[in-house]
Motif scaffolding. Sequence first.
Motif, short mmCIF file in Angstrom:
data_model
loop_
_atom_site.label_atom_id
_atom_site.label_comp_id
_atom_site.label_asym_id
_atom_site.label_seq_id
_atom_site.Cartn_x
_atom_site.Cartn_y
_atom_site.Cartn_z
N GLY A 171 34.30 1.36 20.33
CA GLY A 171 32.58 2.19 20.63
C GLY A 171 31.76 1.30 22.15
N LEU A 172 31.87 0.47 22.35
CA LEU A 172 31.94 0.10 23.40
C LEU A 172 32.56 0.04 24.55
N ASN A 173 33.91 0.36 24.23
CA ASN A 173 34.86 0.58 25.96
C ASN A 173 33.93 1.76 26.15
N ALA A 174 33.94 3.06 25.34
CA ALA A 174 33.64 4.24 25.10
C ALA A 174 32.09 4.50 25.82
N MET A 175 31.28 3.22 25.47
CA MET A 175 30.30 2.97 26.51
C MET A 175 31.02 2.80 28.04
N ALA A 176 31.73 2.05 27.93
CA ALA A 176 32.03 1.58 29.74
C ALA A 176 32.49 2.23 30.33
N HIS A 177 32.79 3.78 29.84
CA HIS A 177 32.91 5.55 30.41
C HIS A 177 32.23 5.84 31.09
N ALA A 178 31.08 6.05 29.89
CA ALA A 178 30.02 6.39 29.89
C ALA A 178 28.92 5.37 31.43
N ALA A 179 28.60 4.52 31.16
CA ALA A 179 27.88 3.15 32.34
C ALA A 179 28.10 3.60 33.30
N GLU A 180 29.58 3.40 33.52
CA GLU A 180 30.28 3.55 35.09
C GLU A 180 30.46 5.16 35.55
N HIS A 242 35.98 -0.50 35.64
CA HIS A 242 37.59 0.03 34.97
C HIS A 242 38.82 -1.00 35.81
N LYS A 243 38.78 -1.04 37.65
CA LYS A 243 39.45 -2.04 37.89
C LYS A 243 40.08 -3.52 37.14
N LEU A 244 38.95 -4.19 37.13
CA LEU A 244 39.26 -5.79 35.72
C LEU A 244 39.19 -4.91 34.88
N CYS A 245 39.79 -4.30 34.45
CA CYS A 245 40.60 -3.92 32.93
C CYS A 245 41.20 -4.30 32.78
N HIS A 246 42.02 -2.73 33.93
CA HIS A 246 43.25 -2.58 33.85
C HIS A 246 43.96 -3.59 34.36
N THR A 247 43.56 -4.53 35.59
CA THR A 247 43.66 -6.18 35.99
C THR A 247 44.23 -6.91 35.01
N ALA A 324 42.41 -7.59 41.71
CA ALA A 324 41.33 -6.77 41.88
C ALA A 324 41.26 -6.55 42.84
N THR A 325 40.97 -7.49 43.33
CA THR A 325 40.56 -7.10 44.98
C THR A 325 41.69 -7.24 46.09
N LYS A 326 42.92 -7.00 45.49
CA LYS A 326 43.80 -6.54 46.80
C LYS A 326 44.14 -4.69 46.85
N ASN A 327 43.54 -4.15 46.08
CA ASN A 327 43.25 -2.59 45.91
C ASN A 327 42.18 -1.92 45.36
N PRO A 328 40.92 -2.74 45.71
CA PRO A 328 39.97 -2.47 44.72
C PRO A 328 39.39 -0.91 45.00
N TYR A 329 38.76 -0.58 43.94
CA TYR A 329 37.61 0.48 43.79
C TYR A 329 36.89 0.74 44.12
#
Length: 355
Positions: A171-180, A242-247, A324-329
Amino acid sequence: MTAIKSFVFPGLRSRVVFGHGTIAETGAEIEKLGRGRSLVLSTPNQKADAEALAGQIGGLCAGLFTDATMHTPVEVTERALAAFKQSGADCVVALGGGSTIGLGKAIATRTGADQVVIPTTYAGSEMTDILGETAGGEKTTRRDPSILPETVIYDVDLTLTLPPALTITSGLNAMAHAAEALYARDRNPIITLMAADALKALAGALPALAKDAGDRKARAGALYGAWLCGTALGGASMALHHKLCHTLGGSFNTPHAETHAILLPHTVGFNSVEVPDLLAPVSDALGGTPGAALFDFAGSLGAPTKLRDFGLTESDLDRAAQIATKNPYWNPRPFDRESIRALLQDAWEGRRPPQ
């Protein structure tokens, strides 16, 4: 009255079937797409559910692949592609959470196959044209129309057995989508409305589910909120969170939902310094300043709050900041390696954000 600025709304492009017992519509939805042979996908943990679904749709099932894996490793996708081709399937049915949905997307974008997705968590990936894949120790993401599922079947009953801990982190993962989506570069008024309503729905549902995981009304509210969260992310660009989570997920194999849950208060707190007005819906849903409110909310639900609890070391944080800072969003607040390293340190220690 607030002045409406020019915007582009990409539209709602997936067919959505929402309710109780809707998994029974799977066969009919396959046929609505003009397809007749599906490869049913799941993780090993949900193999029995996939087999039951295969039995339910009968001759519309061409085969099963039950080895979907977190972070969509390319080598797993290659095995699934071989199974897809050998079975003679013309579509995929993905039953499960983000791991299974990601595999379905990976097959679809490579073959042109249609997708019927049946989510069993609140991941939200089913409503986006985003695919994250892992290869060579790093996770990369891309967007393409071929990635977006054609049909999504939301069955509230399938979430009734979702374990309490995963219910909260998903549920918190979903909230991250809305926040971004609230501060995305290509946000628009419709996406903002969806994101705000999603946050309110999950802010109400998750505490109820923390008390009673079998609360059907709360389950429906959480799944509705997750649908809105995924739709919001599907209509807007990703940023720092999402960049940090993907990293962390792609390079250090941290668990997906838990990583989102831990990082969310810190990334939102970081960005709220620059765009507090855009993040007002977070405060409206939870009270307080956005980052601190999310941290307190997660803590009240018993969610994990420290990256170090998942085996990350401080030296890992150095490498993560570099990746994360090599190819940043794009992000509403500028950042550099040092500021990201500091943010990760706070998340590693589980320090409450000031904002």
